[in-house]
Design an enzyme around this catalytic site. Structure first.
Site, short mmCIF file in Angstrom:
data_model
loop_
_atom_site.label_atom_id
_atom_site.label_comp_id
_atom_site.label_asym_id
_atom_site.label_seq_id
_atom_site.Cartn_x
_atom_site.Cartn_y
_atom_site.Cartn_z
N ARG A 2 0.82 -1.22 -0.05
CA ARG A 2 0.06 0.00 0.03
C ARG A 2 0.85 1.24 -0.08
NH1 ARG A 2 -3.08 -3.15 4.01
NH2 ARG A 2 -4.99 -4.08 2.95
N LYS B 123 2.76 11.22 -11.80
CA LYS B 123 1.95 10.37 -12.58
C LYS B 123 2.56 8.97 -12.99
CE LYS B 123 -1.03 13.49 -15.24
NZ LYS B 123 -1.44 13.67 -16.77
N GLU C 209 8.87 17.10 -25.81
CA GLU C 209 8.37 17.41 -24.39
C GLU C 209 8.89 18.99 -23.85
OE1 GLU C 209 5.85 16.16 -23.43
OE2 GLU C 209 5.94 14.09 -23.42
N LYS D 170 6.99 22.95 -15.06
CA LYS D 170 6.11 21.61 -14.61
C LYS D 170 5.84 21.78 -13.15
CE LYS D 170 5.06 16.82 -15.11
NZ LYS D 170 5.08 15.61 -15.65
N GLU E 186 -4.60 17.03 -11.35
CA GLU E 186 -5.20 17.24 -12.77
C GLU E 186 -6.72 17.36 -12.62
OE1 GLU E 186 -2.97 15.51 -16.25
OE2 GLU E 186 -4.95 15.16 -17.03
N ARG F 165 -3.68 21.26 -14.73
CA ARG F 165 -2.62 20.38 -15.46
C ARG F 165 -2.73 19.69 -16.54
NH1 ARG F 165 0.69 15.74 -11.60
NH2 ARG F 165 1.92 14.80 -13.36
N ASN G 240 -0.89 18.22 -21.26
CA ASN G 240 -1.37 17.17 -22.47
C ASN G 240 -1.47 17.90 -23.59
OD1 ASN G 240 -1.18 14.64 -20.84
ND2 ASN G 240 -3.25 15.53 -19.74
N HIS H 115 -0.96 15.75 -26.77
CA HIS H 115 -1.38 14.21 -26.20
C HIS H 115 -2.31 13.39 -26.71
CE1 HIS H 115 2.33 15.41 -24.08
NE2 HIS H 115 2.40 14.16 -23.45
N HIS I 276 -1.59 10.18 -28.24
CA HIS I 276 -1.92 8.62 -27.55
C HIS I 276 -2.52 7.96 -28.78
CE1 HIS I 276 -1.46 10.16 -23.24
NE2 HIS I 276 -0.28 10.12 -23.77
N HIS J 269 7.19 7.55 -28.00
CA HIS J 269 6.11 8.57 -27.26
C HIS J 269 6.39 10.15 -27.78
CE1 HIS J 269 3.51 10.35 -24.13
NE2 HIS J 269 4.45 11.41 -23.83
P1 NAD Z 1 11.79 4.82 -22.52
O1 NAD Z 1 11.56 4.82 -21.03
O2 NAD Z 1 11.27 3.76 -23.41
O3 NAD Z 1 13.30 5.21 -22.98
C1 NAD Z 1 13.68 5.24 -24.22
C2 NAD Z 1 14.85 4.30 -24.56
O4 NAD Z 1 16.22 4.77 -24.21
C3 NAD Z 1 14.64 2.73 -24.02
O5 NAD Z 1 14.92 1.86 -24.91
C4 NAD Z 1 15.44 2.85 -22.97
O6 NAD Z 1 16.05 1.65 -22.58
C5 NAD Z 1 16.60 3.87 -23.42
N1 NAD Z 1 17.47 4.51 -22.54
C6 NAD Z 1 17.29 5.00 -21.49
N2 NAD Z 1 18.20 5.75 -20.74
C7 NAD Z 1 19.18 5.64 -21.87
C8 NAD Z 1 20.56 6.07 -21.63
N3 NAD Z 1 20.95 6.87 -20.72
N4 NAD Z 1 21.21 5.54 -22.60
C9 NAD Z 1 21.05 4.95 -23.80
N5 NAD Z 1 19.77 4.00 -23.67
C10 NAD Z 1 18.71 4.90 -22.60
O7 NAD Z 1 10.92 6.06 -23.09
P2 NAD Z 1 11.08 7.67 -22.56
O8 NAD Z 1 10.75 8.75 -23.68
O9 NAD Z 1 12.25 7.87 -21.62
O10 NAD Z 1 9.52 7.89 -21.82
C11 NAD Z 1 8.36 7.50 -22.57
C12 NAD Z 1 7.31 7.08 -21.70
O11 NAD Z 1 7.24 8.36 -20.48
C13 NAD Z 1 6.16 6.72 -22.05
O12 NAD Z 1 5.47 5.57 -21.63
C14 NAD Z 1 5.05 7.84 -21.74
O13 NAD Z 1 3.74 7.45 -21.49
C15 NAD Z 1 5.59 8.30 -20.22
N6 NAD Z 1 5.54 9.63 -19.83
C16 NAD Z 1 5.10 9.79 -18.68
C17 NAD Z 1 4.88 10.97 -18.00
C18 NAD Z 1 4.46 11.39 -16.69
O14 NAD Z 1 4.05 12.36 -16.19
N7 NAD Z 1 4.42 10.32 -15.91
C19 NAD Z 1 4.98 12.21 -19.02
C20 NAD Z 1 5.79 11.97 -20.30
C21 NAD Z 1 5.98 10.76 -20.85
N1 GLY Z 2 2.89 14.75 -18.72
C1 GLY Z 2 1.80 15.17 -18.35
C2 GLY Z 2 1.63 15.32 -16.78
O1 GLY Z 2 2.41 15.09 -16.26
O2 GLY Z 2 0.57 15.98 -16.42
#
Ligand code: NAD
Ligand code: GLY
Length: 376
Positions: free
Chosen positions: A126, A148, A190, A232, A242, A246, A250, A253, A257, A270
């Site tokens: 939890r 998030k 982003e 942010k 949100e 907030r 998006n 997005h 998405h 993404h």
């Molecule tokens: P990812 O986590 O898939 O990483 C991208 C690639 O880079 C992967 O293959 C990973 O293994 C590789 N990698 C990571 N660090 C590395 C490094 N230093 N050197 C070499 N390779 C490396 O993708 P991302 O773009 O980091 O994140 C996308 C995700 O984030 C999506 O799922 C999206 O929905 C999410 N997201 C969440 C929020 C939030 O507020 N929580 C906001 C934006 C995006």
């Molecule tokens: N990436 C959108 C949010 O964090 O709200």
């Protein structure tokens, strides 16, 4: 605590859930980075099979000074593995090692690892503390901040999750040196997003400094990460869950998405989907009279210069085919399950005047025109 070795710090101000973001080179392997974290017998590093080879040993070694037991689990790499099944691997590792409810989780990787580790931390016994150690540009400027957490569902992106804040975010700029160029570009999407929704001076700066960002100049990257996190932080500080404001984070997005889920997770990154989604959102903003065509062209040009796609994909037809099916219908169908939708009515983040944004519905016919204009 004074942190002379950290050049940049940003605070996420959320009363008892407040936390710092540290931004500097060399943080990952420096034991001082971890001094003020919650004390516990054990730490669990959650990463993926790619990042594990690059950075896991350094993090584990640094944590050994603070935690008696440092465990790790490497998840399969890729957006297509951001699933309930993969999440269970984290719980398996925690339970197998008899980790108690004080165990601190460390998310070492990009946004996929960060979102899943955060969700695991929210659920395990939890709720246990977790630390974000983002290693992609996208994760440093966006996903590691704001709490998030989620996994995907075949029918929709990030549909299963929780709001759950980390206790600290550690952005080690050195980790960006190993990032593939395509992932750097995805992160820039982003960064570019923050201009139209909140800060056109930052947009001007990004235009002027794009070449230095692509060349990974340390000082330029440090500013981009800090300014993105400040924007942010300000938005999340006002609307953590949100309820309204907030939603502007998006921008792009809703369309993005639909691209990610419609093509199959992992086909487009993404950040790529968000970039193309922002082009669509800018066209929609123009049709709604909020920005002029010159702004749409300017945003499109910057995204293209950053190495990002600005022409939308045609989504695959559903099987079996539906009557009246076309590409725009496929986007609309996907977007009706967007989290911002109200009772099936799609709501879009619209920018205008540039540097401000709000959320509103738009007539289906107008959205169809936008999709037809932007998709190749
Ligand atoms: P990812 O986590 O898939 O990483 C991208 C690639 O880079 C992967 O293959 C990973 O293994 C590789 N990698 C990571 N660090 C590395 C490094 N230093 N050197 C070499 N390779 C490396 O993708 P991302 O773009 O980091 O994140 C996308 C995700 O984030 C999506 O799922 C999206 O929905 C999410 N997201 C969440 C929020 C939030 O507020 N929580 C906001 C934006 C995006
Ligand atoms: N990436 C959108 C949010 O964090 O709200």
């Amino acid at each position: 605590m004074s942190v002379p070795f950290v050049n940049e710090q940003v605070l996420i101000n959320l009363a008892e859930r407040s936390y710092p973001i540290w931004i500097a080179g060399g943080l990952l392997a420096d034991a001082r980075t971890y001094l003020e974290l919650p004390s516990a017998a054990a730490a669990m590093v959650v990463t993926n099979t790619t990042v594990a080879l690059l950075y896991q040993d350094r993090l584990v070694a640094a944590l050994r000074g603070r935690y008696q037991h440092v465990y790790s689990v490497a998840l399969p790499d890729g957006e297509e593995h951001k699933t309930w099944q993969t999440l269970n691997l984290v719980f398996d590792a925690l339970l197998r090692n008899a980790c108690d409810r004080r165990t601190v989780l460390f998310a070492l990787g990009g946004g996929v690892v960060g979102d899943m580790t955060g969700f695991a931390a929210a659920c395990y016994m939890r709720g246990v503390p977790f630390v974000q150690v983002p290693t992609t540009l996208l994760a440093q400027v966006d996903s590691s901040v704001g709490g998030k957490t989620a996994v995907n569902h075949p029918l929709g992106k990030n549909m299963i999750g929780a709001f759950y804040q980390p206790v600290k975010v550690i952005c080690d700029l050195d980790t960006l040196s190993s990032l593939p160029a395509r992932e750097m570009s995805a992160g820039l999407a982003e960064v570019i997003k923050y201009g139209p929704i909140a800060d056109m001076a930052f947009f001007d700066w990004t235009e002027a400094n794009l070449d230095a960002l692509l060349a990974r100049d340390r000082r330029t990257l440090a500013f981009a990460v800090r300014r993105s996190c400040e924007i942010k932080a300000s938005i999340v500080g006002q609307d953590e869950r949100e309820a309204g404001l907030r939603e502007i984070l998006n921008f792009g997005h809703t369309f993005g998405h639909a691209i990610e889920a419609g093509l199959g997770y992992g086909q487009w990154l993404h950040g790529e989907a968000v970039a193309c989604g922002m082009v669509m959102a800018a066209h929609l903003s123009c049709r709604l009279g909020r920005v002029d065509g010159a702004f749409v062209d300017r945003l499109t040009r910057l995204l293209r210069r950053a190495g990002l796609p600005v022409v939308g994909p045609v989504l695959p037809a559903p099987q079996p085919a539906l009557p009246g099916d076309d590409n725009a219908s496929r986007y609309l169908q996907r977007m009706r399950t967007d989290k911002k939708a109200h009772a099936g009515e799609i709501r879009f983040v619209v920018t205008g005047p540039p540097g401000t944004a709000h959320v509103q519905a738009a007539p289906d016919a107008m959205v169809r025109q936008v999709i037809d204009t932007v998709c190749g």
